[in-house]
Design a protein around this motif. Structure first.
Motif, PDB file in Angstrom:
ATOM      1  N   GLN A 125      32.044  -6.417 -30.010  1.00  0.00           N
ATOM      2  CA  GLN A 125      30.726  -7.059 -30.469  1.00  0.00           C
ATOM      3  C   GLN A 125      30.407  -8.193 -29.912  1.00  0.00           C
ATOM      4  OE1 GLN A 125      31.729  -7.612 -34.862  1.00  0.00           O
ATOM      5  NE2 GLN A 125      33.641  -6.419 -34.576  1.00  0.00           N
ATOM      6  N   ILE A 126      31.074  -9.111 -29.062  1.00  0.00           N
ATOM      7  CA  ILE A 126      30.855 -10.205 -28.399  1.00  0.00           C
ATOM      8  C   ILE A 126      29.875  -9.571 -27.007  1.00  0.00           C
ATOM      9  CG2 ILE A 126      31.360 -12.036 -26.934  1.00  0.00           C
ATOM     10  CD1 ILE A 126      31.597 -12.580 -29.605  1.00  0.00           C
ATOM     11  N   LEU A 131      30.849 -17.585 -33.416  1.00  0.00           N
ATOM     12  CA  LEU A 131      30.926 -16.939 -32.480  1.00  0.00           C
ATOM     13  C   LEU A 131      29.674 -16.388 -32.159  1.00  0.00           C
ATOM     14  CD1 LEU A 131      33.311 -16.669 -30.513  1.00  0.00           C
ATOM     15  CD2 LEU A 131      33.912 -14.518 -31.710  1.00  0.00           C
ATOM     16  N   ALA A 132      28.850 -15.979 -33.214  1.00  0.00           N
ATOM     17  CA  ALA A 132      27.772 -15.188 -33.068  1.00  0.00           C
ATOM     18  C   ALA A 132      26.591 -16.152 -32.217  1.00  0.00           C
ATOM     19  CB  ALA A 132      27.077 -14.654 -34.404  1.00  0.00           C
ATOM     20  N   ILE A 133      26.638 -17.486 -32.715  1.00  0.00           N
ATOM     21  CA  ILE A 133      25.618 -18.449 -32.321  1.00  0.00           C
ATOM     22  C   ILE A 133      26.162 -18.826 -30.786  1.00  0.00           C
ATOM     23  CG2 ILE A 133      25.197 -20.871 -32.131  1.00  0.00           C
ATOM     24  CD1 ILE A 133      25.547 -20.493 -35.441  1.00  0.00           C
ATOM     25  N   PHE A 134      27.427 -18.765 -30.412  1.00  0.00           N
ATOM     26  CA  PHE A 134      27.758 -18.845 -29.073  1.00  0.00           C
ATOM     27  C   PHE A 134      27.255 -17.782 -28.294  1.00  0.00           C
ATOM     28  CE2 PHE A 134      31.356 -21.863 -30.153  1.00  0.00           C
ATOM     29  CZ  PHE A 134      31.075 -22.923 -29.540  1.00  0.00           C
ATOM     30  N   SER A 135      27.414 -16.349 -28.684  1.00  0.00           N
ATOM     31  CA  SER A 135      27.039 -15.421 -28.073  1.00  0.00           C
ATOM     32  C   SER A 135      25.535 -15.324 -27.840  1.00  0.00           C
ATOM     33  CB  SER A 135      27.383 -14.069 -28.949  1.00  0.00           C
ATOM     34  OG  SER A 135      28.665 -14.163 -29.125  1.00  0.00           O
ATOM     35  N   ALA A 136      24.796 -15.785 -28.753  1.00  0.00           N
ATOM     36  CA  ALA A 136      23.435 -15.734 -28.437  1.00  0.00           C
ATOM     37  C   ALA A 136      22.944 -16.872 -27.288  1.00  0.00           C
ATOM     38  CB  ALA A 136      22.444 -16.530 -29.866  1.00  0.00           C
ATOM     39  N   MET A 166      22.345  -7.923 -25.782  1.00  0.00           N
ATOM     40  CA  MET A 166      21.504  -7.973 -26.614  1.00  0.00           C
ATOM     41  C   MET A 166      20.328  -9.220 -26.411  1.00  0.00           C
ATOM     42  SD  MET A 166      20.859  -7.323 -30.770  1.00  0.00           S
ATOM     43  CE  MET A 166      21.461  -9.300 -31.199  1.00  0.00           C
ATOM     44  N   PHE A 167      21.150 -10.478 -26.617  1.00  0.00           N
ATOM     45  CA  PHE A 167      20.015 -11.583 -26.534  1.00  0.00           C
ATOM     46  C   PHE A 167      19.611 -11.859 -25.063  1.00  0.00           C
ATOM     47  CE2 PHE A 167      22.251 -12.828 -30.568  1.00  0.00           C
ATOM     48  CZ  PHE A 167      21.180 -13.202 -31.122  1.00  0.00           C
ATOM     49  N   SER A 168      20.458 -11.459 -24.054  1.00  0.00           N
ATOM     50  CA  SER A 168      20.122 -11.485 -22.821  1.00  0.00           C
ATOM     51  C   SER A 168      18.711 -10.597 -22.358  1.00  0.00           C
ATOM     52  CB  SER A 168      21.100 -11.200 -21.634  1.00  0.00           C
ATOM     53  OG  SER A 168      20.934 -11.282 -20.174  1.00  0.00           O
ATOM     54  N   SER A 169      18.975  -9.172 -23.040  1.00  0.00           N
ATOM     55  CA  SER A 169      17.827  -8.346 -22.878  1.00  0.00           C
ATOM     56  C   SER A 169      16.510  -8.748 -23.425  1.00  0.00           C
ATOM     57  CB  SER A 169      18.102  -6.856 -23.407  1.00  0.00           C
ATOM     58  OG  SER A 169      19.446  -6.323 -22.574  1.00  0.00           O
TER      59      SER A 169
END
Length: 360
Positions: free
Chosen positions: A224-225, A97-102, A231-234
């Motif tokens: 968290q998502i 899920l963290a990879i998907f979020s990135a 964060m990755f977008s910023s």
């Protein structure tokens, strides 16, 4: 004795389910308010920035998710609370899920940049109508990614919204801002449509990531998502700002800004708050419900944005925009009625199955 305990447990299950559904409904309502306030005010503030001399597109793109550190405090409080209660339930998101979020965060950064280009060249009354086509793209991508079924109503909604965009495209010269070339206006138009398409893909992707991760949606998970995606977008937008030398240009831009330096920073701060509110509402609604519900609410906000843009900005609302708005609302009504009809059919079916006598 055992039978009585079992019956008591079965009796309590509907009550627990009802309580869960009521909390979920409340969360959806809260996220809807965040989305509405953030989207209406954020779009107006971005347009005001460009109307008075602002030119930094990556700067505006970064403001969509610049407020992501606000998630740290509620996530930390929730973590400490669960640790104190010796709760063994998994708290942090899975690596998958963290990879998907990135990935989704980087796509959000690109989508924000495309929308920003549109906002810099197009009136709010045009850009909001074009961005509402993200519902049509969400329907299409949700069909392929999370297997949402096509219906006559959803197809009708897609066609009507696309026709509304075509009408605006064929009659776009009449509302071009003074001093703006035809090429710039066309670029803003095309970039907004591409941004809407990418937005639709992201909406379906957020729901897809939840389905594939196979985890229960909780408030902690949603927070968290949102933190990871923001964060990755910023980070993506900040890297682009460094490459584009936006940080060095901010000081000069404040001096040339039409409303003065103080209001320049005030507009940026309010824009960041508004867009982060919109982001919270967007992701929250998708995780608590579906990407399609977010698309419906997003389309429903279009006429409200039109009213505010005419009141607070130097914009007109001609017959072409009325026709495009009518098609947008017609498409929304068609899709909403289709969803309502399907839900009623499913309820009737479940009721019939529930009333059937048990087979011996």
């Amino acid at each position: 004795m055992d039978m009585e305990i079992e019956q008591e447990g079965n009796y309590n299950k509907p009550k627990k389910l009802k309580n869960f559904m009521s909390i979920k409904t409340l969360l959806i309502l809260i996220y809807c308010i965040f989305l509405s306030v953030g989207q209406i005010s954020g779009v107006l503030l971005v347009r005001i920035y460009y109307l008075h001399g602002g030119k930094r597109k990556w700067l505006q793109s970064s403001l969509l998710t610049a407020g992501f550190p606000i998630f740290i405090l509620p996530i930390y409080i929730s973590y400490v609370k669960k640790k104190t209660n010796n709760n063994n339930i998994r708290f942090f998101v899975t690596p998958k899920l963290a990879i998907f979020s990135a990935i989704l965060g980087i796509l959000f950064g690109i989508c924000s940049y495309l929308y920003t280009i549109g906002a810099s060249y197009l009136p709010v009354s045009i850009s909001s109508l074009l961005s509402s086509t993200s519902l049509a793209f969400t329907v299409i991508f949700a069909y392929f990614m999370v297997k949402h079924k096509f219906t006559h109503y959803s197809v009708n909604a897609v066609v009507l919204m696309m026709l509304g965009s075509i009408i605006l495209g064929l009659h776009m010269n009449g509302d071009r801002p003074i001093g703006e070339s035809n090429g710039q206006y066309t670029l803003g138009f095309v970039m907004t449509i591409i941004g809407a398409a990418l937005h639709g893909f992201i909406n379906a992707g957020v729901e897809y990531s939840h389905v594939k991760a196979g985890v229960v949606v909780t408030f902690d998970l949603v927070m968290q998502i949102q933190f990871l995606i923001s964060m990755f977008s910023s980070l993506f937008c900040i890297v682009a700002m460094i490459i584009n030398k936006d940080f060095q240009a901010i000081t000069r831009e404040t001096e040339e800004f039409g409303l003065g330096q103080r209001k320049y920073y005030m507009i940026l701060a309010l824009t960041a708050i508004s867009l982060q509110s919109m982001m919270i509402g967007c992701l929250g609604m998708i995780y608590c419900s579906s990407a399609l519900l977010f698309g419906i609410v997003n389309a429903l906000l279009v006429p409200i944005q039109q009213i505010f843009s005419v009141i607070f900005l130097p914009e007109s609302f001609n017959s072409d925009k009325w026709m495009a708005l009518a098609m947008c609302l017609w498409g929304f009504a068609s899709y909403f009625y289709g969803e309502y009809k399907d839900n009623m059919t499913n309820k009737v079916t479940k009721t019939k199955h529930a009333t059937l006598p048990d087979q011996v």
